[in-house]
Design a protein around this motif. Structure first.
Motif, PDB file in Angstrom:
ATOM      1  N   ARG A 104       0.656   4.159   9.382  1.00 42.47           N
ATOM      2  CA  ARG A 104       1.371   4.403  10.633  1.00 42.47           C
ATOM      3  C   ARG A 104       0.543   3.941  11.828  1.00 42.47           C
ATOM      4  O   ARG A 104       1.073   3.366  12.778  1.00 42.47           O
ATOM      5  CB  ARG A 104       1.689   5.886  10.754  1.00 42.47           C
ATOM      6  CG  ARG A 104       2.394   6.297  12.033  1.00 42.47           C
ATOM      7  CD  ARG A 104       3.857   5.861  12.068  1.00 42.47           C
ATOM      8  NE  ARG A 104       4.114   4.856  13.058  1.00 42.47           N
ATOM      9  CZ  ARG A 104       5.324   4.520  13.512  1.00 42.47           C
ATOM     10  NH1 ARG A 104       6.397   5.134  13.046  1.00 42.47           N
ATOM     11  NH2 ARG A 104       5.485   3.570  14.394  1.00 42.47           N
ATOM     12  N   ASP A 105      -0.764   4.141  11.769  1.00 43.77           N
ATOM     13  CA  ASP A 105      -1.635   3.679  12.852  1.00 43.77           C
ATOM     14  C   ASP A 105      -1.588   2.157  12.967  1.00 43.77           C
ATOM     15  O   ASP A 105      -1.565   1.605  14.088  1.00 43.77           O
ATOM     16  CB  ASP A 105      -3.075   4.135  12.607  1.00 43.77           C
ATOM     17  CG  ASP A 105      -3.277   5.627  12.834  1.00 43.77           C
ATOM     18  OD1 ASP A 105      -2.391   6.253  13.457  1.00 43.77           O
ATOM     19  OD2 ASP A 105      -4.311   6.150  12.380  1.00 43.77           O
ATOM     20  N   ASP A 157       0.944   9.907  -0.626  1.00 44.72           N
ATOM     21  CA  ASP A 157      -0.396  10.139  -0.093  1.00 44.72           C
ATOM     22  C   ASP A 157      -0.334  10.224   1.435  1.00 44.72           C
ATOM     23  O   ASP A 157      -0.103   9.224   2.118  1.00 44.72           O
ATOM     24  CB  ASP A 157      -1.332   9.012  -0.530  1.00 44.72           C
ATOM     25  CG  ASP A 157      -2.793   9.315  -0.245  1.00 44.72           C
ATOM     26  OD1 ASP A 157      -3.094   9.793   0.861  1.00 44.72           O
ATOM     27  OD2 ASP A 157      -3.637   9.044  -1.125  1.00 44.72           O
ATOM     28  N   ALA A 158      -0.556  11.407   1.977  1.00 46.40           N
ATOM     29  CA  ALA A 158      -0.436  11.622   3.417  1.00 46.40           C
ATOM     30  C   ALA A 158      -1.518  10.866   4.195  1.00 46.40           C
ATOM     31  O   ALA A 158      -1.262  10.382   5.310  1.00 46.40           O
ATOM     32  CB  ALA A 158      -0.510  13.112   3.734  1.00 46.40           C
ATOM     33  N   ASP A 159      -2.724  10.770   3.638  1.00 45.88           N
ATOM     34  CA  ASP A 159      -3.795  10.058   4.332  1.00 45.88           C
ATOM     35  C   ASP A 159      -3.491   8.572   4.422  1.00 45.88           C
ATOM     36  O   ASP A 159      -3.691   7.950   5.480  1.00 45.88           O
ATOM     37  CB  ASP A 159      -5.124  10.282   3.611  1.00 45.88           C
ATOM     38  CG  ASP A 159      -5.620  11.713   3.728  1.00 45.88           C
ATOM     39  OD1 ASP A 159      -5.239  12.387   4.711  1.00 45.88           O
ATOM     40  OD2 ASP A 159      -6.377  12.153   2.838  1.00 45.88           O
ATOM     41  N   VAL A 160      -3.006   8.000   3.344  1.00 47.20           N
ATOM     42  CA  VAL A 160      -2.617   6.587   3.356  1.00 47.20           C
ATOM     43  C   VAL A 160      -1.480   6.373   4.342  1.00 47.20           C
ATOM     44  O   VAL A 160      -1.477   5.408   5.112  1.00 47.20           O
ATOM     45  CB  VAL A 160      -2.211   6.116   1.944  1.00 47.20           C
ATOM     46  CG1 VAL A 160      -1.575   4.729   1.997  1.00 47.20           C
ATOM     47  CG2 VAL A 160      -3.421   6.102   1.025  1.00 47.20           C
ATOM     48  N   SER A 196      -0.822   8.016   7.031  1.00 41.37           N
ATOM     49  CA  SER A 196      -1.340   8.088   8.402  1.00 41.37           C
ATOM     50  C   SER A 196      -2.028   6.787   8.793  1.00 41.37           C
ATOM     51  O   SER A 196      -1.852   6.290   9.915  1.00 41.37           O
ATOM     52  CB  SER A 196      -2.317   9.261   8.526  1.00 41.37           C
ATOM     53  OG  SER A 196      -2.850   9.330   9.828  1.00 41.37           O
ATOM     54  N   GLU A 197      -2.799   6.213   7.884  1.00 46.23           N
ATOM     55  CA  GLU A 197      -3.479   4.946   8.161  1.00 46.23           C
ATOM     56  C   GLU A 197      -2.471   3.818   8.387  1.00 46.23           C
ATOM     57  O   GLU A 197      -2.642   2.985   9.292  1.00 46.23           O
ATOM     58  CB  GLU A 197      -4.417   4.607   7.009  1.00 46.23           C
ATOM     59  CG  GLU A 197      -5.602   5.554   6.879  1.00 46.23           C
ATOM     60  CD  GLU A 197      -6.414   5.295   5.620  1.00 46.23           C
ATOM     61  OE1 GLU A 197      -6.059   4.350   4.874  1.00 46.23           O
ATOM     62  OE2 GLU A 197      -7.389   6.031   5.376  1.00 46.23           O
ATOM     63  N   ASN A 212       1.359   4.146  -2.974  1.00 48.59           N
ATOM     64  CA  ASN A 212       0.913   5.509  -2.653  1.00 48.59           C
ATOM     65  C   ASN A 212       2.004   6.246  -1.864  1.00 48.59           C
ATOM     66  O   ASN A 212       1.777   6.672  -0.724  1.00 48.59           O
ATOM     67  CB  ASN A 212      -0.380   5.467  -1.834  1.00 48.59           C
ATOM     68  CG  ASN A 212      -1.512   4.765  -2.551  1.00 48.59           C
ATOM     69  OD1 ASN A 212      -2.187   5.348  -3.390  1.00 48.59           O
ATOM     70  ND2 ASN A 212      -1.712   3.487  -2.230  1.00 48.59           N
ATOM     71  N   GLU A 236       0.823  -1.208   0.000  1.00 45.14           N
ATOM     72  CA  GLU A 236       0.000   0.000   0.000  1.00 45.14           C
ATOM     73  C   GLU A 236       0.862   1.265   0.000  1.00 45.14           C
ATOM     74  O   GLU A 236       0.557   2.239  -0.701  1.00 45.14           O
ATOM     75  CB  GLU A 236      -0.922  -0.007   1.221  1.00 45.14           C
ATOM     76  CG  GLU A 236      -1.947   1.114   1.268  1.00 45.14           C
ATOM     77  CD  GLU A 236      -3.036   0.984   0.216  1.00 45.14           C
ATOM     78  OE1 GLU A 236      -3.776   1.965   0.020  1.00 45.14           O
ATOM     79  OE2 GLU A 236      -3.144  -0.094  -0.415  1.00 45.14           O
ATOM     80  N   ARG A 237       1.944   1.228   0.749  1.00 45.36           N
ATOM     81  CA  ARG A 237       2.814   2.411   0.795  1.00 45.36           C
ATOM     82  C   ARG A 237       3.563   2.592  -0.523  1.00 45.36           C
ATOM     83  O   ARG A 237       3.695   3.725  -1.015  1.00 45.36           O
ATOM     84  CB  ARG A 237       3.810   2.279   1.953  1.00 45.36           C
ATOM     85  CG  ARG A 237       4.698   3.511   2.147  1.00 45.36           C
ATOM     86  CD  ARG A 237       3.874   4.763   2.367  1.00 45.36           C
ATOM     87  NE  ARG A 237       4.704   5.906   2.738  1.00 45.36           N
ATOM     88  CZ  ARG A 237       4.338   7.174   2.592  1.00 45.36           C
ATOM     89  NH1 ARG A 237       3.156   7.471   2.069  1.00 45.36           N
ATOM     90  NH2 ARG A 237       5.141   8.151   2.963  1.00 45.36           N
TER      91      ARG A 237
END
Length: 421
Positions: A407-408, A399-402, A404-405, A396, A392-393
């Motif tokens: 990293r969570d 993509d800052a939103d991706v 953040s997800e 993207n 996923e990384r």
């Protein structure tokens, strides 16, 4: 976030708070990031205690029973334990545990058996080899004449028939096997036979797979190769350093090449860490660990393949994968991929790939390893999740939103699988 300044750092905080804070920062980083550099692992607290012991205060030049300084009786005990445990793990006739690193172990073999200008034949760095196998920026490439073999560009595997033809033409004095980024098993017996045919020695460098060999999960070159070198951390989780295994025939030459030939006093605190780690590797659950290391790597290979990211050679036999990003992500360099993953708490390293056209500081690939996460307790399901996060990384990277997800999710995994409880 995990705060890890332990009580044993009390004196350090008082004496040198800057160093104490750097160490604390690294502890937090390791606890809160997924370490996937193939050459890294997490040692036990027992190994760390041995390495941080009063053994660091003692000089012990020489070998057990033949020291140049007095007061070495306890040094002899620890070094003999490390040697005896290594012999038990690997079935070697002779073991030297004093090299400070795998590179210095290789240096010891070269110094024992070669003269400047002699010939080394080894795996090309871009095809998975190592600097100490004869790269021009390393002493091995500066002191000796080096020719390198590679992998088949179509399969990603070594073609041993081509190696045999190359050896017959080049006439090496030592053929070096082993690698830092070749994901497949070596055919040790075949390489030893090739070396015998050209009257060369065979040096097998098992730096990355020391633990897998010790556990019997990976085939062993001991008993086939004339010399076997390795790291004592990576997949075996002992004190950080190197070792040499050989036959009684070459024992004296190797020992003299290490001391006094290439090193002075051994790092006895480090050898204590080796002894403890080797002892841990003799326990039955170490085999379970090594099996899971390989299983986790194969799980990652499946995830990447399903996502259209082809591992070099199509998969792996051991603890690492080499991902060539040129087809799946042509606009993403290895350096950019490393930075993007590091930004979300996944630590890998950029790596050259067969047929590399970019600088080794940029690269077209990344190397991904499973030893450290397996130590944390990651199984196939957890590793599949990690693989999906990496995909996923990579898909993207901006993509800052991706980010953040991801990293969570990394934070959740780190909390579920702590390094030190």
């Amino acid at each position: 976030m995990v705060c890890c300044v332990t009580p044993t750092h009390t004196h350090l905080r008082d004496t040198d708070p800057d160093v104490a804070e750097a160490i604390a920062g690294e502890e937090r980083r390791q606890e809160n990031n997924l370490e996937m550099i193939a050459s890294e692992n997490h040692v036990s607290e027992a190994v760390m205690e041995a390495q941080g012991s009063v053994m660091t205060n003692k000089y012990a030049e020489g070998y057990p029973g033949e020291r140049y300084y007095g007061g070495c009786e306890h040094m002899d005990t620890v070094e003999n334990l490390a040697i005896d445990r290594a012999k038990q793990l690997f079935g070697a006739e002779h073991v030297n545990v004093q090299p400070h690193s795998g590179t210095q172990a290789n240096m010891g073999v070269y110094f024992a058996m070669l003269d400047p200008g002699d010939k080394i034949m080894s795996l090309d760095l871009n095809h998975g080899g190592h600097l100490s196998h004869g790269h021009h920026v390393n002493f091995s490439g500066q002191l000796y004449e080096v020719e390198q073999y590679g992998v088949d560009p179509e399969t990603g595997y070594i073609d041993y028939d081509e190696v045999a033809e190359q050896a017959a033409e080049f006439g090496p004095d030592i053929i070096v096997s082993g690698s830092s980024a070749y994901p497949r098993e070596f055919e040790w017996d075949r390489l030893s036979a090739i070396a015998d045919d050209v009257d060369a020695h065979h040096l097998a460098d098992i730096a990355h797979i020391t633990g897998l060999v010790a556990a019997g999960i990976h085939s062993s070159p001991v008993g086939s190769a004339d010399f076997v070198t390795g790291s004592t951390h990576k997949t075996i989780r002992a004190g950080r350093g190197g070792m040499i295994m050989t036959t009684d025939e070459h024992a004296d030459a190797v020992d003299k090449a290490i001391f006094p030939g290439g090193q002075g006093g051994p790092l006895m605190h480090n050898i204590a860490g080796k002894a403890v780690g080797f002892g841990e590797a003799l326990e039955s659950d170490f085999v379970d660990y090594a099996e899971q290391v390989v299983s986790n790597a194969k799980t990652l290979a499946d995830v990447f393949t399903d996502a259209g990211i082809q591992p070099v050679s199509g998969g792996t036999d051991k603890h690492l994968l080499l991902l060539d990003l040129r087809e799946s992500h042509p606009d993403l360099t290895g350096e950019e991929a490393e930075d993007a993953l590091d930004d979300v708490g996944i630590t890998v390293n950029k790596n050259t790939v067969p047929g590399e056209t970019r600088s080794p500081f940029v690269t077209s690939g990344i190397r991904v390893g499973t030893p450290a996460l397996t130590t944390r307790g990651f199984d196939d399901d957890a590793m599949a999740t990690v693989g999906e996060l990496i995909v996923e990384r990579l898909n993207n990277p901006d993509d800052a939103d991706v980010a953040s997800e991801i990293r969570d999710e990394v934070d959740r995994l780190c909390a579920e699988f702590p390094v030190y409880e």
